[in-house]
Design a protein around this motif. Structure first.
Motif, PDB file in Angstrom:
ATOM      1  N   UNK A  39       0.803  -1.249   0.000  1.00 36.08           N
ATOM      2  CA  UNK A  39       0.000   0.000   0.000  1.00 36.08           C
ATOM      3  C   UNK A  39       0.817   1.271   0.000  1.00 36.08           C
ATOM      4  N   UNK A  40       2.058   1.261   0.346  1.00 34.14           N
ATOM      5  CA  UNK A  40       2.884   2.479   0.431  1.00 34.14           C
ATOM      6  C   UNK A  40       3.132   3.090  -0.944  1.00 34.14           C
ATOM      7  N   UNK A  41       3.440   2.265  -1.956  1.00 35.21           N
ATOM      8  CA  UNK A  41       3.715   2.774  -3.297  1.00 35.21           C
ATOM      9  C   UNK A  41       2.494   3.427  -3.926  1.00 35.21           C
ATOM     10  N   UNK A  42       1.318   2.824  -3.807  1.00 30.54           N
ATOM     11  CA  UNK A  42       0.100   3.398  -4.386  1.00 30.54           C
ATOM     12  C   UNK A  42      -0.251   4.716  -3.714  1.00 30.54           C
ATOM     13  N   UNK A  43      -0.046   4.846  -2.394  1.00 35.76           N
ATOM     14  CA  UNK A  43      -0.343   6.091  -1.686  1.00 35.76           C
ATOM     15  C   UNK A  43       0.567   7.219  -2.169  1.00 35.76           C
ATOM     16  N   UNK A  44       1.875   6.929  -2.316  1.00 34.96           N
ATOM     17  CA  UNK A  44       2.812   7.935  -2.801  1.00 34.96           C
ATOM     18  C   UNK A  44       2.448   8.380  -4.209  1.00 34.96           C
ATOM     19  N   UNK A  45       2.005   7.438  -5.046  1.00 28.18           N
ATOM     20  CA  UNK A  45       1.629   7.773  -6.416  1.00 28.18           C
ATOM     21  C   UNK A  45       0.411   8.721  -6.432  1.00 28.18           C
ATOM     22  N   UNK A  46      -0.574   8.419  -5.572  1.00 25.23           N
ATOM     23  CA  UNK A  46      -1.773   9.268  -5.503  1.00 25.23           C
ATOM     24  C   UNK A  46      -1.409  10.666  -5.037  1.00 25.23           C
ATOM     25  N   UNK A  47      -0.558  10.765  -4.018  1.00 22.93           N
ATOM     26  CA  UNK A  47      -0.158  12.070  -3.509  1.00 22.93           C
ATOM     27  C   UNK A  47       0.623  12.864  -4.554  1.00 22.93           C
ATOM     28  N   UNK A  48       1.458  12.188  -5.306  1.00 26.11           N
ATOM     29  CA  UNK A  48       2.227  12.863  -6.338  1.00 26.11           C
ATOM     30  C   UNK A  48       1.295  13.402  -7.431  1.00 26.11           C
ATOM     31  N   UNK A  49       0.302  12.591  -7.815  1.00 32.16           N
ATOM     32  CA  UNK A  49      -0.657  13.030  -8.837  1.00 32.16           C
ATOM     33  C   UNK A  49      -1.487  14.212  -8.343  1.00 32.16           C
ATOM     34  N   UNK A  50      -1.897  14.144  -7.073  1.00 37.85           N
ATOM     35  CA  UNK A  50      -2.661  15.244  -6.476  1.00 37.85           C
ATOM     36  C   UNK A  50      -1.856  16.543  -6.483  1.00 37.85           C
ATOM     37  N   UNK A  51      -0.566  16.448  -6.151  1.00 41.84           N
ATOM     38  CA  UNK A  51       0.294  17.629  -6.141  1.00 41.84           C
ATOM     39  C   UNK A  51       0.409  18.229  -7.538  1.00 41.84           C
ATOM     40  N   UNK A  52       0.559  17.368  -8.555  1.00 37.65           N
ATOM     41  CA  UNK A  52       0.654  17.869  -9.927  1.00 37.65           C
ATOM     42  C   UNK A  52      -0.645  18.605 -10.320  1.00 37.65           C
ATOM     43  N   UNK A  53      -1.795  17.973 -10.023  1.00 34.28           N
ATOM     44  CA  UNK A  53      -3.089  18.585 -10.369  1.00 34.28           C
ATOM     45  C   UNK A  53      -3.288  19.906  -9.645  1.00 34.28           C
ATOM     46  N   UNK A  54      -2.908  19.967  -8.393  1.00 29.83           N
ATOM     47  CA  UNK A  54      -3.068  21.197  -7.606  1.00 29.83           C
ATOM     48  C   UNK A  54      -2.233  22.332  -8.204  1.00 29.83           C
ATOM     49  N   UNK A  55      -0.980  22.026  -8.545  1.00 32.62           N
ATOM     50  CA  UNK A  55      -0.111  23.046  -9.135  1.00 32.62           C
ATOM     51  C   UNK A  55      -0.668  23.519 -10.471  1.00 32.62           C
ATOM     52  N   UNK A  56      -1.173  22.564 -11.294  1.00 30.46           N
ATOM     53  CA  UNK A  56      -1.739  22.937 -12.584  1.00 30.46           C
ATOM     54  C   UNK A  56      -2.982  23.830 -12.420  1.00 30.46           C
ATOM     55  N   UNK A  57      -3.845  23.481 -11.444  1.00 35.40           N
ATOM     56  CA  UNK A  57      -5.041  24.299 -11.198  1.00 35.40           C
ATOM     57  C   UNK A  57      -4.665  25.692 -10.721  1.00 35.40           C
TER      58      UNK A  57
END
Length: 346
Positions: A39-57
């Motif tokens: 579960x650690x790898x999937x959580x890091x991936x989700x957080x990284x994607x969220x950070x990218x989307x937030x910066x883009x918004x």
């Protein structure tokens, strides 16, 4: 092992590659990374994607904010430029010239042909020392008798105060309330096909009381005062109320007739039809004494006033003011129609 067995063993081929050593190969292989917790790898991936989307918004939001700021800035600059243009036009230095004020459209409070707008331009024209004469160019079907009366009285006052002549120039039409204003001028000029006259008063509306009765709808109108609901379109009109309305119209008509006689004087050639509400073309109006001659704006400025240069003193509204007034006028017109209308010189 016997010499015989040793002799029978095949000799290694010359230049043959040595066989790999399994033990050495195992030692050279890199060790696998330790297993990651589930579960650690999937959580890091989700957080990284969220950070990218937030910066883009956030970047997109900043771009839109800049766009709207520049848009409002451009609108403000445009409004300031419009006001500056209006001020420059109205305050331009002038030598000898003919002063022009436009009367266009229906004469009504709050409109472009209201007494407030017209008098603002007329006062500026009369007060300019360079104005050799004032021209009111008319293209109007008439309108409010109150607004027309205010303009008429003020034109007479300004003429006497500044000792300047006023000329009315009719384009398409000067009917009813517009002609009421025109007779305040010293002279009236028309085109041979202009519409002139319609010296009368009307009050219009509709009566729906019979329709309501036919479909079985009851009108419930409560008033304090027996005539408070007079001219209500959903209530019957009594003969007493009809007579009262007609007497009021006749009185306003009499005021109109007196004004025309005062303004035109001996030039007016009265007939039984003059004050009947009929209208005539410009050529016939000259024959009847309703106008003085045929001519347009340039002719009057050049040949009558003897000041060919023309300066327009008509107040100009900016875009925001025009929209606001039209919105308010539309609401007011709807309210007046709901009340059954008001007298009009048209």
């Amino acid at each position: 092992m016997s010499p015989q067995d040793d002799a029978s063993a095949p000799a290694p081929a010359p230049n043959a590659a040595p066989l790999p050593d399994p033990v050495a190969q195992a030692a050279d292989t890199p060790a696998a990374p330790p297993p990651m917790p589930i579960g650690r790898g999937s959580f890091d991936h989700v957080m990284e994607q969220f950070a990218r989307d937030y910066v883009r918004d956030r970047r997109s939001s900043r771009r839109w904010n800049l766009f709207f700021r520049f848009g409002w800035l451009a609108l403000g600059v445009f409004a300031a430029w419009t006001i500056h243009q209006d001020t420059t036009t109205s305050s331009a230095p002038s030598g000898p010239h003919s002063a022009l004020v436009e009367l266009r459209g229906e004469i009504a409070a709050g409109g472009e042909a209201s007494a407030e707008v017209l008098l603002s331009g007329l006062k500026s024209a009369f007060e300019d020392a360079g104005a050799q004469g004032v021209i009111i160019r008319i293209n109007s079907p008439g309108g409010s008798p109150v607004q027309a009366g205010i303009v008429y009285d003020e034109v007479k006052r300004l003429k006497a105060l500044h000792n300047k002549k006023v000329y009315a120039v009719v384009e398409e039409s000067a009917a009813s309330g517009a002609y009421y204003i025109a007779v305040a001028a010293d002279e009236i000029y028309v085109d041979k096909a202009s519409i002139v006259g319609s010296i009368g008063v009307l009050m219009d509306g509709f009566g729906f009381d019979k329709v309501l009765e036919k479909v079985g709808v009851e009108r419930r109108l409560l008033t304090a005062g027996e005539n408070k609901g007079m001219l209500d379109p959903y209530s019957p009109l009594s003969e007493k109320q009809r007579g009262y309305a007609q007497a009021m119209l006749d009185q306003i008509h009499r005021q109109f007739i007196d004004t025309v006689r005062e303004g035109r004087g001996e030039r007016l050639k009265e007939t039984p039809e003059t004050f009947s509400g009929l209208f005539w073309n410009g050529e016939e109006a000259v024959k009847m004494g309703l106008a003085d001659g045929l001519g347009n704006l340039d002719h009057v400025a050049r040949d009558v006033i003897k000041a060919e240069a023309i300066i327009d003193y008509t107040p100009k509204e900016n875009v925001a003011e025009r929209l606001a007034k039209r919105f308010g006028a539309a609401i007011g017109e709807g309210a007046v129609r709901a009340l059954g209308g008001l007298p009009a010189l048209r």
